[in-house]
Design an enzyme around this catalytic site. Structure first.
Site: not given
Ligand code: AMP
Length: 308
Positions: A35, A37, A176
């Site tokens: 997530e 990336h 993230v």
């Protein structure tokens, strides 16, 4: 979506895009996408006509005893995720074309690369800045997207693009995390079950540090000692570094003020993980600013903190 392996192939696509007046957004990665990336990819999708994601496990940025061989790879899975998240082109070059026989040119950013990961991974940033320069020269993006998770890397790349007059915008997006706070990383896939359950300690320590600063602590050693003890109490860990540095030059601070980066690197078994937060010690308001440097203000009264 297309997967391109050759430099001549991607150059041709970029040339056509340019002829059609399209802007190009670029997300450089080493693959095994997560997530973190994909957040970069989605942002690139919003801001550009053509979106290129590179996947290249760059041998130049790994030390001899590091995990180049064990770095997770899965191009098929990455291709599916990329396509779902708006990627137009995956560029996945071969090492032998990126570094052919006789290769002799390197890019070296000084000062900013001396501490943190630069100290514990000699040659790492030279590998990063060299490959990113090459990728920028090949893809010629208008915008390139990086994660705050690799805070030092993002700062080094920004410095490099400014110093070398590279004509593109560098966009840095927030880290993230998994629901338990662990920063997403391709390397998390290499953690054993026991290591994975220890790993959230990193973010817990960073949050704890932020709270200490919020409560008025301004001595970096006190905070570093506490982080060190907490991590050492966790099984399977070996600290590489825990540092509090200023957020512009990345030099260790002797007192916490303005904006600091709290960064750490810890091994869980064979897997080395990094994480960081930026804490802003907000400047005191008008009355304090007007007093200039008279008696020190009580931190509790004059400052608040904000993690970024
Ligand atoms: P890597 O594949 O690890 O080289 O990472 C490629 C890009 O994704 C870099 O700019 C990283 O900083 C970024 N990235 C990696 N992990 C995260 C994360 N958890 N959140 C946001 N960006 C990330």
């Amino acid at each position: 979506m297309e997967i391109i392996r050759e430099i001549s192939g991607i150059r041709k696509i970029i040339k056509t895009a340019r002829e059609n007046g399209q802007s190009v957004g670029f997300v450089p990665t080493m693959g095994f996408l997560h997530e973190g990336h994909l957040s970069l990819l989605r942002r690139a999708r919003k801001e550009n006509d053509l979106v290129v994601l590179s996947i290249f496990v760059n041998p130049l940025q790994f030390g001899v005893n590091e995990d180049f061989g064990e770095y997770p790879r899965d191009l098929e899975r990455d291709a599916a995720l990329s396509e779902e998240n708006g990627c137009d082109i995956i560029f996945s070059p071969m090492a032998k074309e990126m570094y052919p026989h006789g290769y002799a040119t390197y890019v070296d950013v000084q000062r900013l690369t001396e501490g943190l990961c630069g100290a514990s991974r000699p040659g790492h940033f030279r590998g990063v800045t060299t490959v990113v320069t090459k990728l920028f020269n090949i893809v010629t993006p208008d915008r390139a997207y990086f994660g705050q998770k690799d805070a030092q890397q993002a700062m080094v790349i920004k410095r490099m693009t400014e110093d070398l007059n590279m004509d593109l915008e560098i966009i840095v997006l927030r880290t993230v995390r998994e629901t338990d706070g662990l920063a997403m990383s391709s390397r998390n896939a290499n953690l054993t079950t026991a290591e994975r359950s220890s790993a959230p300690v990193l973010f817990q320590c960073l949050k704890q540090a932020e709270e200490q600063i919020s409560s008025g602590e301004r001595n970096p050693s006190t905070i570093i000692d506490r982080i060190t003890k907490t991590i050492e109490n966790e099984p399977l860990t070996k600290i590489d570094y825990v540092s509090i540095v200023d957020s512009t030059e990345l030099k260790e601070v002797t007192i916490i003020k303005d904006r600091v980066l709290i960064a750490l690197a810890v091994r869980f078994g064979k897997t080395r993980l990094i994480d960081n937060i930026i804490v802003e010690v907000e400047k005191c308001s008008v009355s304090c600013a007007n007093q200039k440097s008279t008696a020190p203000q009580s931190p509790m009264q004059t400052s608040t903190t904000k993690a970024v």
